[in-house]
Design an enzyme around this catalytic site. Structure first.
Site, PDB file in Angstrom:
ATOM      1  N   HIS A  46      48.064  56.566  10.382  1.00 35.58           N
ATOM      2  CA  HIS A  46      49.521  56.659  10.319  1.00 35.58           C
ATOM      3  C   HIS A  46      49.996  57.267   8.999  1.00 35.58           C
ATOM      4  CE1 HIS A  46      53.103  55.929  12.467  1.00 35.58           C
ATOM      5  NE2 HIS A  46      53.443  54.755  11.979  1.00 35.58           N
ATOM      6  N   ASN A  96      59.041  52.875   8.629  1.00 40.04           N
ATOM      7  CA  ASN A  96      60.321  52.786   9.326  1.00 40.04           C
ATOM      8  C   ASN A  96      61.512  53.030   8.414  1.00 40.04           C
ATOM      9  OD1 ASN A  96      58.657  52.057  11.391  1.00 40.04           O
ATOM     10  ND2 ASN A  96      59.637  50.108  11.835  1.00 40.04           N
ATOM     11  N   ASN A 142      58.544  56.709  14.289  1.00 32.49           N
ATOM     12  CA  ASN A 142      59.531  55.913  13.570  1.00 32.49           C
ATOM     13  C   ASN A 142      59.890  56.480  12.199  1.00 32.49           C
ATOM     14  OD1 ASN A 142      59.838  54.002  15.614  1.00 32.49           O
ATOM     15  ND2 ASN A 142      58.126  52.767  14.877  1.00 32.49           N
TER      16      ASN A 142
END
Length: 214
Positions: A46, A96, A142
C-alpha cells in the site's frame, strides 16, 4: 540559475518552512510529486508510492535532503529538473488522510491540482505494470479519494503502480497492508526505476509546453 541554486533553496527551505516562509518561485515550472502511503508501514504494498518517491529522490540527488514539515505533516524535499523545480512530498498522515498533507503543501507552494502528481498502488494491475492516469475518479483508492476531497479537484495526474489483486476478495486488506514477498522484492528495483523514468519523462514534456498530454 547558477549550478546548485535549487539545492541551496532546498537547504534554506528546511530552515524557513517552520515559519511558512517559502523561497521565491523559480523561473521555470514547479511541480509536486506526492507518494501516497502509510508512514508507519513503509515496506508494504500500500505504501509503494512512498518507495517510488525514495527512488525519485535518489535519482535527483536529494535523498539526504528530506525535511519534516509540521505545517504539512509531511516530509519534503526540493529538487531541480532542468529549469523546473520538483517538490517531493511523503505525507506523515495515514493513507485515508494523505490529502490533507498534499493540499496544504499545494497551497504553500502555490500549485494547482494539475501541477500535483500522485503516485500510488493499484490493485487492478499486476505487479510491475505502470499506468499514468490524467485525472478522473479515485477508483476506490482511499488516499486518492482524500486528495480529491482536500484539493476540491480530480485533475491530479496519477502514476498507478500495480501490486496485483489477491484471488479472494476477503484477502484484499491483508494483501495491501502486507509486505512484498521475497520474489516480489526481487522485481522492485526495476519497477521503481521504471516508475521514476515514467514520471520524470512526463514532467519534462509538460515543462516544455502547456498541454497535459501523456
Amino acid at each position: 540559475m547558477r549550478p546548485g541554486g535549487f539545492l541551496g533553496a532546498g537547504q534554506r527551505l528546511s530552515r524557513a518552512m517552520s515559519r511558512c516562509v517559502l523561497e521565491p518561485r523559480p523561473p521555470g515550472k514547479r511541480w509536486m510529486v506526492a507518494g501516497l502511503g502509510n508512514p508507519g508501514l513503509p515496506g508494504t504494498r500500500h505504501s509503494v508510492g512512498m518507495a517510488v518517491l525514495g527512488q525519485l529522490a535518489r535519482r535527483l540527488g536529494v535523498a539526504e535532503s528530506w525535511t519534516r514539515d509540521r505545517h504539512c505533516a509531511a516530509d519534503l524535499a526540493l529538487a531541480p529538473l532542468g529549469d523546473a523545480q520538483l517538490v517531493l512530498l511523503r505525507p506523515r498522515r495515514l493513507m485515508n488522510a494523505n490529502g490533507r498533507s498534499v493540499a496544504r503543501a499545494a497551497e504553500l507552494f502555490g500549485l494547482t491540482a494539475e501541477e500535483v502528481y500522485l503516485v500510488h498502488d493499484e490493485l487492478d494491475k499486476p505487479l510491475g505494470r505502470l499506468a499514468l492516469k490524467l485525472g478522473g475518479s479515485a477508483r476506490g483508492h482511499n488516499g486518492v479519494r482524500s486528495c480529491i476531497s482536500c484539493l476540491n479537484s480530480n485533475a491530479m495526474p496519477r502514476l498507478r503502480v500495480g501490486i496485483g489483486r489477491p484471488a479472494h476478495p476477503e484477502a484484499v486488506q491483508a494483501h495491501v497492508l502486507g509486505c512484498f514477498s521475497p520474489a516480489e522484492q526481487e522485481l522492485l528495483p526495476l519497477l521503481l526505476d521504471r516508475a521514476t523514468d515514467l514520471i520524470l519523462d512526463h514532467i519534462r514534456e509538460r515543462s516544455q509546453g502547456p498541454s497535459l498530454g501523456p
